[in-house]
Design an enzyme around this catalytic site. Structure first.
Site: not given
Ligand SMILES: Cc1ncc(COP(=O)(O)O)c(C=O)c1O
Length: 369
Positions: A101, A176, A200
């Site tokens: 991520w 994040d 989540k």
């Molecule tokens: C730590 C993290 N950041 C960002 C995201 C991406 O998020 P989204 O799918 O809501 O754009 C995720 C998705 O699983 C994630 O686990």
């Protein structure tokens, strides 16, 4: 009827009480004659839902007054662009890469920041550890430092946020926290901005939570879309465009549920943290005590939310998943990029669910070892 235990990494399990309340209020919210999905976001009914949700989140996470809480759309992926559009000020940004991520966030920032540097990376360890903060190569005068405080795929979590000032950097820290928001308290003295999707730990997909220090507002690049300019969003109480009303309502119900949680003398987020530590410990102990299962993440940064694990004999993966499903243990398949299994233990997962998983893992091992 008891529901199965759902270990999905997201969208993920929602507390049953929350789902039941939403079901009861679906056709008529508090005698208004309307369901929440049918309400104008500018009407007094929805405004009261929004204000309560914001106040409850502020209370739960002890968000200081100089931080704005924004309810946005676009998810974590959109924030990978929205953050540099707002905060990079056409300067240098630093990334600490500890898994998929943060890697993705870094790649997206290349489009908007004048310079993107990698201050540290856990890639050499296949993302099984977090480089020690003292070893980070932080840039002078960086616009911000980004890290992912819980890597959902690799199962790596910062149990403590770094103190950038102590590391010689004045840059604001961007985290994040998509996959551990509301699972533990946040030390806001170390954070400039936190973002995360709700799907989540908080509610359905479609709502993105951004908590940002006021002094970071008002510096968006000229190309930044107005709907994604944090200052514009903040000045309009997250209603510059139509906000994800259903997501905000469901998040609000979850915040109320969180406020009711107790663990001994602990309440709210502190109670959740204690419960989450106990849940994760139970599963990691099971893995570590067995030669049949493996998790390679260093103990000091093992995620309490997402536990990836592998069967030593991967030919048994399908049988493991099938048996799990028969016992009401759902969505344990690992992310496609790493394989194996992954158990996500978000707030809505009770200790009994983890116990049921551990019992099943031991039984499966006895039958197949
Ligand atoms: C730590 C993290 N950041 C960002 C995201 C991406 O998020 P989204 O799918 O809501 O754009 C995720 C998705 O699983 C994630 O686990």
């Amino acid at each position: 009827m008891t529901r199965p235990y759902n270990f999905s990494a997201g969208p993920a399990a929602i507390p049953e009480e929350v789902l039941q309340q939403a079901a009861a209020e679906m056709l008529d919210w508090h005698g208004s004659g309307m369901g929440v999905m049918e309400m104008s976001h500018r009407g007094k009914e929805f405004i009261s839902i929004y204000e309560q949700a914001e106040a409850d989140l502020r209370e739960l996470l002890a968000v200081p007054a100089q931080f704005k809480i924004l309810f946005m759309q676009g998810g974590g992926i959109a924030e990978n662009a929205i953050v540099p559009l707002n905060l990079s000020r056409a300067g240098t940004v630093d990334f600490v890469v500890t898994g998929s991520w943060s890697q993705k966030s870094r790649k997206e920032a290349l489009k908007y920041a004048a310079e993107v540097r990698t201050a540290a990376s856990g890639e050499d360890s296949q993302f099984t550890t977090v480089p020690a903060p003292a070893s980070w190569q932080l840039s002078r005068g960086a616009s911000y430092v980004h890290l992912c405080s819980n890597e959902t795929i690799h199962g790596v979590e910062f149990h403590e946020l770094p103190d950038l000032q102590a590391l010689g950097s004045d840059a604001p820290l961007v985290i994040d926290f998509s996959s551990h928001v509301a699972s533990r308290p946040v030390d806001w003295s170390r954070v400039g901005l936190a973002f995360g999707g709700a799907q989540k730990n908080i509610g359905p997909a479609g709502l993105t939570i951004v908590i940002v220090r006021e002094d970071l507002l008002g510096h968006a690049l000229p190309v930044c879309p107005s709907a994604f300019d944090y200052r514009v969003v903040a000045e309009n109480q997250s209603m510059y465009n139509t906000p994800p009303t259903w997501g905000i309502y469901m998040a609000g119900l979850t915040f109320q549920w969180l406020k009711r949680q107790r663990e001994g003398a602990l309440a709210g987020i502190a109670a959740m943290e204690a419960r989450n530590i106990a849940k994760a410990q139970l599963l990691y102990d099971c893995i570590d005590q067995s030669a049949f299962y493996v998790n390679k993440v260093a103990a000091h940064c093992r995620s309490r939310m997402n536990v990836p694990f592998f069967l030593q004999d991967e030919t048994r993966n399908d049988a493991f998943l099938q048996g799990a499903k028969q016992r009401g243990l759902l969505q344990l398949k690992g992310h496609k990029s790493v394989g194996g299994m992954r158990a996500s233990l978000y707030n809505a997962m009770p200790l009994a669910g983890v116990q049921a998983l551990v019992d099943y893992m031991r039984e499966f091992e006895r039958l197949h070892a």
